[in-house]
Design a protein around this motif. Structure first.
Motif, short mmCIF file in Angstrom:
data_model
loop_
_atom_site.label_atom_id
_atom_site.label_comp_id
_atom_site.label_asym_id
_atom_site.label_seq_id
_atom_site.Cartn_x
_atom_site.Cartn_y
_atom_site.Cartn_z
N HIS A 284 0.85 -1.20 0.00
CA HIS A 284 0.00 0.00 0.00
C HIS A 284 0.88 1.24 0.00
CE1 HIS A 284 -3.36 -2.66 1.00
NE2 HIS A 284 -2.59 -3.17 1.95
N GLY A 285 0.47 2.25 -0.71
CA GLY A 285 1.25 3.47 -0.81
C GLY A 285 2.31 3.35 -1.88
N SER A 321 1.37 -7.46 4.66
CA SER A 321 1.06 -6.13 4.12
C SER A 321 2.19 -5.17 4.44
CB SER A 321 -0.25 -5.59 4.70
OG SER A 321 -1.33 -6.46 4.40
N LEU A 322 2.61 -4.44 3.42
CA LEU A 322 3.65 -3.44 3.56
C LEU A 322 3.06 -2.09 3.18
CD1 LEU A 322 6.69 -3.34 4.28
CD2 LEU A 322 7.18 -3.50 1.84
N THR A 323 3.02 -1.16 4.14
CA THR A 323 2.35 0.12 3.92
C THR A 323 3.35 1.26 4.04
OG1 THR A 323 0.29 -0.77 4.85
CG2 THR A 323 0.49 1.63 4.68
N ASP A 327 5.87 9.51 6.68
CA ASP A 327 6.82 9.57 7.78
C ASP A 327 7.09 8.23 8.44
OD1 ASP A 327 4.31 9.27 8.78
OD2 ASP A 327 4.46 10.83 10.32
N SER A 328 6.58 7.15 7.90
CA SER A 328 6.79 5.84 8.51
C SER A 328 6.49 4.75 7.51
CB SER A 328 5.91 5.66 9.76
OG SER A 328 4.54 5.65 9.40
N VAL A 329 6.85 3.53 7.86
CA VAL A 329 6.52 2.36 7.07
C VAL A 329 6.02 1.29 8.03
CG1 VAL A 329 8.89 1.51 7.18
CG2 VAL A 329 7.38 0.70 5.38
N THR A 330 4.98 0.56 7.61
CA THR A 330 4.32 -0.40 8.49
C THR A 330 4.31 -1.77 7.84
OG1 THR A 330 2.91 1.33 9.41
CG2 THR A 330 2.21 -0.95 9.76
N LEU A 383 0.34 -9.46 13.63
CA LEU A 383 1.55 -8.78 14.09
C LEU A 383 1.72 -7.51 13.28
CD1 LEU A 383 5.00 -10.30 14.88
CD2 LEU A 383 4.85 -8.52 13.14
N ALA A 384 1.89 -6.38 13.96
CA ALA A 384 2.03 -5.09 13.29
C ALA A 384 3.30 -4.39 13.78
CB ALA A 384 0.81 -4.21 13.54
N VAL A 385 4.14 -4.00 12.83
CA VAL A 385 5.37 -3.28 13.14
C VAL A 385 5.33 -1.95 12.41
CG1 VAL A 385 7.86 -3.21 12.71
CG2 VAL A 385 6.81 -5.29 13.59
N SER A 386 5.61 -0.87 13.13
CA SER A 386 5.67 0.46 12.54
C SER A 386 7.01 1.09 12.89
CB SER A 386 4.52 1.33 13.07
OG SER A 386 4.59 2.64 12.51
#
Length: 398
Positions: A284-285, A321-323, A327-330, A383-386
């Protein structure tokens, strides 16, 4: 002045290096002036030759300070001066530089005794020239000696205290450097532990699973078994490359080979979930070029999370999912497996299931990011990493 005989014992004025030159000048000037004064008033008659000879001897002894041990030299010098002062009280003025000489080369207890003897000599010599007792002749030299010795003793105490503080500061700096070294060693060991877990350990786990699958299909499906073995060989080669890169503290092979992060994540996902259910990667993005530490952390997080899914979740579908945000990547990894209770500890008597989540959390937090895990028994795991971009800590390799 030679102070070797009292090495290890701190003289009262040991640190006043420039005082030595002034002592030389003052002593010579006062000796010449006292000799001239006596000869001008008395000539060479009577005691004149003895005074002149004593003055030359006094200067000669003073000039030999480099040839004798400091205490011996100072003692001889004071004895010659006392005899000369008894002949000509004018030489009492030489007591001033001689007192400083004693303070400089002798320990303070010995210097006190020598200075006291010199004060008595001055008082007796000047009093002998007068028929009456002059209180100023007695009080003056005593007061000057007490003030001079007391002042320089106070300076010595301050210098000693200052040196003690400097020594403590140097010791504290050494202890701080040692503590920083130990902390650096611990941090590096933790980093290597995470790197090994997410590269070598995960690769070996994948090889093990592939070889188990090949063993099961060896007779019934030989083609599938050969495919499993071939994939295990590829994984082993990739693992070897990864180990070499970890040792050199470089980025993962997938990133340093010129590929972008989404493609690398796709390859890692395909390798981890081959023949183990459906897997999909979503981006995404607008993909952007990320700092090496961020890309490395996200890729290794993907590998670690998928290894947990394969080993523990028994999932039929996993979505990575890679967003990309300004100012960040998730990174999100979701599966429909058996799930677990994130707050529960391992059952008694059973070891914990590796340190994958702990390693992921530590790596992400080093980059200023955050990790969130949502799961419940029977409901799968998310699992979510930002990770923020341009964080101060992103100059370090995770």
């Amino acid at each position: 002045m030679n102070t070797s005989a009292y090495r290890g014992v701190r003289p009262l004025l040991a640190g006043a290096d420039r005082l030595e030159t002034w002592l030389h000048i003052a002593f010579v000037v006062l000796t010449i002036t006292s000799t001239w004064r006596y000869l001008d008033g008395h000539g060479l008659s009577d005691r004149g030759p003895w005074v002149l000879g004593g003055a030359l001897l006094l200067v000669g002894v003073y000039a030999s300070y480099r040839l004798l041990p400091a205490p011996v030299w100072c003692g001889v010098l004071v004895v010659v001066w006392i005899g000369l002062t008894a002949l000509a009280p004018s030489f009492s003025w030489c007591a001033v530089p001689l007192a400083f000489v004693a303070l400089r080369v002798l320990p303070y207890a010995v210097a006190y005794v020598v200075v006291a003897a010199m004060v008595v000599t001055v008082v007796v010599s000047w009093s002998a020239m007068s028929d009456t007792v002059d209180p100023t002749v007695i009080a003056g030299p005593i007061a000057i000696a007490v003030l001079a010795v007391g002042a320089y003793r106070a300076l010595d105490v301050q210098a000693t205290e200052r040196q003690r503080l400097l020594d403590e500061l140097h010791e504290a700096q050494g202890e701080l450097a040692e503590a920083q070294h130990r902390a650096g060693v611990v941090a590096e060991r933790a980093r290597l532990s995470r790197e090994i877990h997410d590269s070598v350990a995960q690769g070996l786990s994948s090889i093990n699973l592939l070889l188990q699958a090949a063993d099961q299909d060896w007779e019934a499906r030989p083609a599938a078994a050969r495919e499993h073995v071939s994939q295990a060989a590829i994984t082993a080669r990739d693992g070897l490359d990864e180990v070499r890169r970890v040792v050199r503290d470089l980025a993962p092979a997938e990133l340093s080979a010129g590929g972008d992060l989404p493609a690398a994540v796709q390859r890692v996902t395909d390798e981890a979930t081959r023949d183990r259910g459906r897997a999909s990667v979503r981006v995404h993005g607008e993909p952007a070029v990320l700092p090496d530490p961020v890309g490395t952390a996200l890729l290794r997080t993907t590998r670690g999370a998928l290894a947990n899914v394969v080993e523990h979740a028994d999932a039929s579908h996993v979505v990575v999912s890679l967003t990309y945000q300004p100012d960040s990547v998730t990174l999100d990894v979701r599966d429909d497996g058996r799930g677990f209770d994130p707050t529960a500890s391992s059952p008694a008597g059973q070891p914990a299931r590796g340190r994958g989540l702990a390693g992921i959390r530590a790596r992400v937090e080093e980059l200023g990011g955050s990790l969130a895990v949502e799961s419940a028994p029977g409901d799968g795991t998310a699992l979510a990493v930002s990770i923020p971009l341009n964080a101060p800590t992103q100059g370090r390799m995770s």
